[in-house]
Scaffold this active site. Structure first.
Site, PDB file in Angstrom:
ATOM      1  N   GLY A  16       0.812  -1.212   0.000  1.00 27.14           N
ATOM      2  CA  GLY A  16       0.000   0.000   0.000  1.00 27.14           C
ATOM      3  C   GLY A  16       0.844   1.259   0.000  1.00 27.14           C
ATOM      4  O   GLY A  16       0.504   2.236  -0.635  1.00 27.14           O
ATOM      5  N   PHE A  17       1.961   1.229   0.741  1.00 26.62           N
ATOM      6  CA  PHE A  17       2.872   2.375   0.845  1.00 26.62           C
ATOM      7  C   PHE A  17       2.162   3.630   1.345  1.00 26.62           C
ATOM      8  O   PHE A  17       2.593   4.739   1.062  1.00 26.62           O
ATOM      9  CB  PHE A  17       3.581   2.628  -0.488  1.00 26.62           C
ATOM     10  CG  PHE A  17       4.238   1.393  -1.045  1.00 26.62           C
ATOM     11  CD1 PHE A  17       5.321   0.828  -0.389  1.00 26.62           C
ATOM     12  CD2 PHE A  17       3.757   0.777  -2.181  1.00 26.62           C
ATOM     13  CE1 PHE A  17       5.916  -0.327  -0.866  1.00 26.62           C
ATOM     14  CE2 PHE A  17       4.341  -0.381  -2.666  1.00 26.62           C
ATOM     15  CZ  PHE A  17       5.422  -0.943  -2.013  1.00 26.62           C
ATOM     16  N   ILE A  47       1.925  -6.101   5.456  1.00 22.32           N
ATOM     17  CA  ILE A  47       1.796  -5.503   4.125  1.00 22.32           C
ATOM     18  C   ILE A  47       3.008  -5.842   3.254  1.00 22.32           C
ATOM     19  O   ILE A  47       3.237  -5.234   2.214  1.00 22.32           O
ATOM     20  CB  ILE A  47       1.604  -3.973   4.212  1.00 22.32           C
ATOM     21  CG1 ILE A  47       2.796  -3.306   4.907  1.00 22.32           C
ATOM     22  CG2 ILE A  47       0.323  -3.660   4.964  1.00 22.32           C
ATOM     23  CD1 ILE A  47       2.721  -1.775   4.886  1.00 22.32           C
ATOM     24  N   ILE A  97      17.432  -5.197  15.266  1.00 29.93           N
ATOM     25  CA  ILE A  97      16.912  -5.831  14.059  1.00 29.93           C
ATOM     26  C   ILE A  97      16.241  -7.139  14.485  1.00 29.93           C
ATOM     27  O   ILE A  97      16.863  -7.965  15.158  1.00 29.93           O
ATOM     28  CB  ILE A  97      18.047  -6.115  13.056  1.00 29.93           C
ATOM     29  CG1 ILE A  97      18.744  -4.814  12.644  1.00 29.93           C
ATOM     30  CG2 ILE A  97      17.509  -6.857  11.840  1.00 29.93           C
ATOM     31  CD1 ILE A  97      17.847  -3.776  12.021  1.00 29.93           C
ATOM     32  N   ASN A 137      14.514  -9.358  12.304  1.00 28.41           N
ATOM     33  CA  ASN A 137      14.752 -10.396  11.302  1.00 28.41           C
ATOM     34  C   ASN A 137      15.671  -9.807  10.225  1.00 28.41           C
ATOM     35  O   ASN A 137      15.282  -8.894   9.501  1.00 28.41           O
ATOM     36  CB  ASN A 137      13.417 -10.847  10.694  1.00 28.41           C
ATOM     37  CG  ASN A 137      13.577 -12.003   9.720  1.00 28.41           C
ATOM     38  OD1 ASN A 137      14.544 -12.060   8.949  1.00 28.41           O
ATOM     39  ND2 ASN A 137      12.643 -12.926   9.737  1.00 28.41           N
ATOM     40  N   GLU A 162      10.034   2.986   6.659  1.00 29.39           N
ATOM     41  CA  GLU A 162      10.161   4.264   5.949  1.00 29.39           C
ATOM     42  C   GLU A 162      11.610   4.716   5.765  1.00 29.39           C
ATOM     43  O   GLU A 162      11.946   5.344   4.779  1.00 29.39           O
ATOM     44  CB  GLU A 162       9.434   5.408   6.680  1.00 29.39           C
ATOM     45  CG  GLU A 162       8.363   5.028   7.636  1.00 29.39           C
ATOM     46  CD  GLU A 162       6.989   4.943   7.010  1.00 29.39           C
ATOM     47  OE1 GLU A 162       6.188   4.153   7.502  1.00 29.39           O
ATOM     48  OE2 GLU A 162       6.722   5.653   6.037  1.00 29.39           O
TER      49      GLU A 162
END
Lengths: 222, 738
Positions: free
Chosen positions: B241-242, B468, B627, B629, B704
Site C-alpha cells: 500500500g505504501f 503488508i 533488528i 529479522n 520508511e
C-alpha cells in the site's frame, strides 16, 4: 459466513497450525516441546489448488459466448466464455485460480504472467478464446507432490518478495527464462529479462539472487 | 534456559512464515475472494477536472445483458460521513462520500458505478454510461494553485521556531537561499485497491485491501451508521500500500453500498488508471530553504518553509520540514507548512510522508552549503551533528548516526572521493559520489494481542494488524517463540481480521514496535494461565506453587526434575488451551526524543555522450535499533532505496495544465524502477543497536527510513558528476541537458 466469526483458538484446532516442517526453517528447534505429529498444511493447499475440480458448462453457449476447452495445470475445463473475456479473468473468476494476479490490466506490470505452451505471456492481454486446447501453466501448477518448485523454493530462501503480489508473475517469468536456452546467464541479462515484471516493493536484489540460485539447483534446466 | 533461545530468535535471519502461501498462490488478497452469487462492479470516472454533472444517461447501459443496477448521485442510498478521527480510529483523508452530489472536484472521481453478473458485463456497460458535464476551468496543479493568488493556508500545529532565524540568516557569513520542488507521486502498489463486500443479516463483511482492518471497520461502521460489531473487515494479505491503503477511499463505500442495495456480494477493483486519482497520492511541494553558516561551517540559521497542493474537499499537509528541527544542531530554526487547493484527488501519506520530499530538499541544501564553503559534505554533517533533539529539547533515546556516517563512508570508500566536480571518470562515464542523512521518527501505538498454548503442542497468536509485505507475520512468530521457546514452525499467526484483538495500522514504521510488546505480554499471560491450571486440583504440579514453576522451551518444570510440555499437560488435563490476552500502551517515556537515523552513500554514472544517467552503487548504514529479522529488515531498506531512486529519477504524476486531466496515469508512462534500473550494488548495513529506552525489544521499525534522504544523495551525486544542481524532482535527462 461462519468462519468470519472466529475469535477463539480452539475453534481452529482441526486445522491446527503450522508450516511445512520439511525444510527445517529453524535450526534451533526447542528440545522437548515437540508435538508428536504436526500437520503441514501448506503442501495440502498446494495440492488442492493444482488439482482443481474440472469445470464443465453443460448449457449451450449464450449470446456472444463461445465454448472452449482450456487445459490448465493439466486439468481440462469446458467453458462457455464471452468472446471478450480475458484469459486472466476467466482463470480467476471462472476457475477460481486466483494465484495469477491482476496488477494493471494493460500488459504493463507483469503480475499476470503465466505460461502458454511453456512460453511466458501477459494473460491480461490475451483473450480466453485464443487458447483453445493450449497448455496453460499457472503458479498453482508448479509444485509437485507438495514440494515447491525449485524457483519457488529459491524465492523463499532468498526472501525474493515482500507483499507477494507480483510474485506469481516473477516466478513464472523466472521459470520461462531458466528454460530458455537463448538467454545469457549473467546477472545483467537476467535483470533485463526480468524487467517486464515490476516489483513495487523492489525486492529486485533478492529476485536476482533467487533466479540465479534456482538456476544452479536445477542444473540449468527447469 | 529461554534466554539463549530468545537471543537467537530475535535478530535471526528467518524465511517468512507466510512465504509458502504467497509462493504457491494460496494467499488470498481482497479480489481473490469469490463469494456465492457474487456480482462485479465497475466504475465510471469523471472525464473533467472541475464542474458539475448535468445529466447521467444510463438507458443504454441499463439494457445491456447482465446489468443489475447502475448507481450515481441520483440513485444511491443516503450514508453518513465519518468524523475522520485518528483517536477514534476512523480516519480517512477524503471525507466526501461517493455520489454525494453532482459536483466534480477532480478528474477520475467516481461519478457512477455499474453492477453486473460478470466483470466483462460491468466493464462493457460502464463504457456506455453517458455523462453530460458542465465543465469549469480547473486548477490543474500546485503551480497553477500558487498562481491564483490564493493565500496558502497555514498548517499551524506542525510549525516550529526557535531563536531568531531571520536575523541569524542575515548575519551569517555564508548563505544558501533556494527553492526546491517535488512533484506529485503515486504509490502504485502492485495490487490495485479492491473491495469484496457482502451483507449477512444486516452485518457488513468486507474483504478490503487495507493497511488497517480496525480503521476500515470503524470507518465503515460510521458511514453505514452501524455499531462496530456489525462490520467485519478481512485483509490477511495485501499487495502492499505504501500509505495509499491506510484509510478507506470512496470505492470501498461504493462497493459496500451497492452490495446492500442489490442484496448480493459485490466485487469492485479500482482500475490502475484511477489509482492515480481516487486513492491518494504524495502531493507536490514547493520548499523554500535558507541556510546560514559561520566561517567554520557551523549552522547558524535554518529555515524550511513548505507549501503543498491539496484537494478542493480536504486539507492534507505534507510535513516536509518534519526532520528539520531535529537532525542538526542549530540555534535559529524555522519550519512551517501550508496548503493551497487544486482540482486533484485528496493527497495522503506515502512512504515516509514529509520526510521523503523534505529530506530531498534539506539534504540537497546542506550539500550546497558545504560546497559553498569548500567543505566535504560528510565533514560538514559531522560538524553539525547533535545527540540532543534541539526541536524538543530532549536527548535522543538512542542515536548511532555518527557510526552510520563512519561505517557507511568506509564501506563506500568515501575517502577516495575527489571533491572537484566532474573529476572522477570511468571511460565515457562521469562518476558522481553524493551522500545524505536519513531520519524518521520512531512511533508506537496501543495494541492488544491473544496468544494461546494449545493441547496439540502448537501456539496460536492473533492480532488485528496487517502484514503488508514487511514481514509482520514472521516478526510476530519470532516474538511468540522468544517468550515460549516454541519454534516458529509450530506457531500459527493470524493477522488481518478485525475480529482479532485490536492491532495497529501497518504504517508509520510502527507495526513491529507496537505489536511485539503486546504479543510478548499475551504469551506471558498464557504461560501464567498454564501454571494456574498446572497447580490446580487436577494439575500435575498441584503440590507446587506457581512461583516454583519455570516455563522454558515449551515445558513447565518444578526445578526438582519433573517437567512436562504444555501440550502434554493440557491434554492430560483434557483442556484445549491456555489463553493469554494483553493490552499494551503506545505511550513513551517523555524524557527522550525517539528517532531512527542513517546515511546513504550513492554513486551515479553520467554518460554525457548519450545522455544516460544511472545509479550504479548505494551503501546505506541504518540505525533503527534492534533488528528482529535480518532478511526482512534488509529487504525493507533495499526496497526503500530503490523506491528512492524512482523518486529521484523517474516518478512524477503529471496533469495537463489546460484540461487538468491526468497525462501519465499508467505503469508505462508513470515510471517506477524496474529490475533493469536496480543498481548492481546495493549494500545495507544494519547497525543493530537495541533502543531499550524505546521498548523492551529495542526495535524502532524500518519501513520508511530507507527512502528518506535517498533522493537527496542522488541529487548530490549528480551535482558532483555534472556540476548541475537539480532542485526539482525528478532528475530527468532534459534537466541535465539544459
Amino acid at each position: 459466513m461462519a468462519d468470519d466469526r472466529k475469535t477463539e483458538a480452539s475453534a481452529e484446532d482441526e486445522n491446527a497450525t503450522v508450516r511445512t516442517s520439511r525444510r527445517n526453517f529453524l535450526k534451533f528447534s526447542a528440545s522437548g516441546a515437540a508435538a508428536a505429529a504436526v500437520a503441514s498444511w501448506i503442501p495440502g493447499q498446494i495440492a488442492s489448488a493444482r488439482e482443481a475440480e474440472p469445470v464443465t458448462d453443460d448449457a449451450l453457449p449464450g449470446q456472444g459466448e463461445r465454448r472452449i476447452k482450456l487445459i490448465v495445470n493439466g486439468q481440462e475445463h469446458t467453458l462457455n466464455v464471452p468472446v471478450n473475456a480475458v484469459l486472466l479473468d476467466v482463470l480467476r473468476d471462472r476457475l477460481n485460480l486466483t494465484g495469477t494476479k491482476k496488477g494493471c490490466d494493460l500488459g504493463q506490470c507483469g503480475a499476470c504472467t503465466l505460461l502458454v505452451n511453456d512460453v511466458a505471456i501477459n494473460s491480461c492481454l490475451s483473450l480466453a478464446v485464443q487458447h483453445e486446447g493450449e497448455k496453460i501453466t499457472t503458479l498453482e501448477g508448479l509444485a509437485r507432490d507438495g514440494e515447491l518448485h525449485p524457483v519457488q523454493q529459491a524465492f523463499l530462501e532468498e526472501d525474493a518478495y515482500q507483499c507477494g503480489y507480483c510474485t506469481p508473475g516473477q516466478i513464472m517469468s523466472a521459470v520461462a527464462l531458466l528454460n530458455d536456452p537463448n538467454l545469457p546467464k549473467d546477472d545483467a541479462s537476467v535483470r533485463e529479462a526480468m524487467s517486464g515484471n515490476i516489483c513495487r516493493c523492489a525486492a529486485y536484489k533478492n529476485i536476482l539472487a533467487a533466479v540465479q540460485s534456482a538456476r544452479s539447483r536445477m542444473g540449468g534446466l527447469a | 534456559m529461554s534466554k539463549p533461545n530468545e537471543a537467537k530468535i530475535i535478530g535471526a535471519s528467518l524465511p517468512r512464515i507466510d512465504g509458502p502461501e504467497k509462493l504457491s498462490g494460496a494467499a488470498k488478497y481482497a479480489a481473490d475472494n469469490h463469494l456465492p452469487r457474487m456480482s462485479y462492479a465497475y466504475g465510471v470516472f469523471s472525464t473533467i477536472a472541475s464542474g458539475r454533472i448535468q445529466d447521467i444517461d444510463v438507458s443504454q447501459a441499463r439494457q445491456m445483458s447482465g446489468v443489475l443496477d447502475i448507481f450515481h448521485h441520483g440513485h444511491f442510498p443516503t450514508l453518513y460521513r465519518t468524523p475522520s478521527s485518528m483517536e477514534q480510529e476512523n480516519k480517512v483523508d477524503e471525507t466526501r462520500l461517493p455520489f454525494e452530489d453532482d459536483k466534480v472536484y477532480y478528474p477520475g472521481q467516481f461519478v457512477a458505478l455499474v453492477v453486473a453478473e460478470t466483470f466483462e458485463q460491468a466493464r462493457a456497460a460502464a463504457y456506455r454510461v453517458k455523462v453530460d458535464y458542465a465543465s469549469e476551468k480547473p486548477i490543474a496543479d500546485l503551480e497553477q494553485a500558487l498562481a491564483t493568488g490564493e493565500q496558502p493556508k497555514p498548517h499551524g500545529e506542525s510549525g516550529h521556531e526557535r531563536g531568531d532565524p531571520a536575523s541569524a540568516f542575515n548575519q551569517a557569513s555564508n548563505q544558501i537561499d533556494v527553492i526546491y520542488t517535488t512533484p506529485m507521486e503515486t504509490h502504485n502498489p502492485m495490487e490495485m485497491h479492491a473491495s469484496t463486500a457482502m451483507w449477512d443479516d444486516g452485518s457488513l463483511v468486507l474483504y478490503e485491501s487495507t493497511q488497517g482492518v480496525i480503521f476500515a471497520r470503524n470507518t465503515m461502521a460510521k458511514i453505514f451508521g452501524l455499531p462496530v460489531e456489525r462490520v467485519v473487515v478481512h485483509a490477511p494479505f495485501i499487495g502492499s500500500g505504501f500509505g495509499s491503503k491506510l484509510w478507506i477511499w470512496p470505492h470501498a463505500v461504493a462497493a459496500a453500498a451497492a452490495s446492500r442495495q442489490i442484496g448480493r456480494p459485490v466485487q469492485l477493483v479500482v482500475p490502475r488508471q484511477q489509482m492515480f486519482t481516487t486513492t491518494g497520492h504524495r502531493p507536490a511541494t514547493q520548499q523554500h530553504i535558507q541556510i546560514g553558516t559561520d566561517a567554520e561551517g557551523r549552522l547558524v540559521a535554518l529555515s524550511h518553509e513548505t507549501v503543498n497542493a491539496t484537494s478542493m474537499v480536504n486539507t492534507v499537509a505534507e510535513l516536509a520540514g518534519r526532520c528539520t528541527p531535529t537532525l542538526y544542531s542549530c540555534s535559529n530554526v524555522k519550519v512551517s507548512h501550508a496548503t493551497v487547493r487544486a482540482n486533484i484527488g485528496t493527497p495522503t501519506a506515502m512512504r515516509a510522508p514529509g520526510a521523503a520530499p523534505g529530506l530531498f530538499a534539506l539534504e540537497s541544501a546542506i550539500d550546497e552549503a558545504a560546497v559553498a564553503i569548500g567543505m566535504d559534505p560528510l565533514a560538514f554533517r559531522k560538524l553539525n551533528y547533535t545527540e540532543h533533539d534541539e526541536g524538543q529539547d530532549l536527548p535522543f533515546s538512542s542515536i548511532h548516526l555518527m557510526e552510520a556516517y563512519e561505517k557507511g563512508a568506509e564501506k563506500f570508500g568515501w575517502s577516495r572521493r575527489n571533491p572537484e566536480v566532474g573529476s572522477m571518470r570511468d571511460g565515457n562515464e562521469l562518476i558522481g559520489w553524493g551522500m545524505a542523512a536519513c531520519n524518521w521518527e520512531a512511533l508506537k501505538q496501543d495494541s492488544e494481542a491473544h496468544v494461546s498454548l494449545r493441547s496439540n503442542g502448537t501456539v496460536y497468536v492473533s492480532c488485528a494488524t496487517q502484514d503488508i509485505g514487511t514481514g509482520t507475520y514472521t516478526v510476530v512468530a519470532q516474538t511468540a517463540s522468544a517468550v515460549t521457546g516454541v519454534p516458529v514452525d509450530r506457531i500459527q499467526v493470524k493477522l488481518g481480521d478485525s475480529t482479532y484483538p485490536r492491532g495497529p495500522l501497518a504504517g508509520g514504521s510502527w507495526a513491529t514496535a507496537t505489536v511485539m510488546p503486546a504479543i510478548a505480554k499475551a504469551a506471558k499471560a498464557a504461560i501464567e494461565e498454564l501454571k494456574t491450571y498446572a497447580t490446580g486440583d487436577d494439575g500435575p504440579f498441584q503440590e507446587a506453587s506457581m512461583d516454583d514453576l519455570q516455563f522454558s522451551d515449551g515445558q513447565l518444570s518444578d526445578g526438582n526434575g519433573k517437567s512436562i510440555t504444555f501440550g502434554e499437560l493440557l491434554k492430560e488435563m483434557k483442556l484445549a488451551n491456555a489463553d493469554g490476552r494483553a493490552t499494551t500502551s503506545g505511550e513513551m517515556n517523555s524524557d527522550y526524543s525517539y528517532n531512527s537515523f542513517g546515511a546513504h552513500f550513492v554513486e551515479v554514472r553520467w554518460d554525457p555522450g548519450i545522455s544516460r544517467l544511472r545509479v550504479s552503487r548505494v551503501v546505506s548504514a541504518i540505525d533503527v535499533g534492534q533488528i528482529v529479522n535480518q532478511k526482512t529488515a534488509a529487504n525493507q531498506v533495499e526496497g526503500a532505496i530503490v523506491m528512492g531512486i524512482g523518486m529521484a529519477l523517474y516518478e512524477q504524476t503529471e496533469y495537463d495544465p489546460r484540461s487538468g486531466l491526468p497525462v501519465n496515469n499508467n505503469y508505462a508512462e508513470y515510471l517506477v524502477p524496474t529490475h533493469a534500473d536496480q543498481p548492481p550494488e546495493v549494500d545495507v548495513l544494519l547497525l543493530d543497536h537495541p533502543d531499550y529506552n524505546f521498548s523492551e525489544f529495542g526495535a524502532r521499525g524500518i519501513g520508511e527510513i530507507g527512502i528518506t534522504g535517498l533522493a537527496g544523495a542522488v541529487a548530490n551525486a549528480v551535482y558532483h558528476a555534472t556540476g548541475k544542481r537539480i532542485r526539482s524532482l525528478p532528475i530527468t535527462l532534459d534537466k541535465l541537458m539544459a
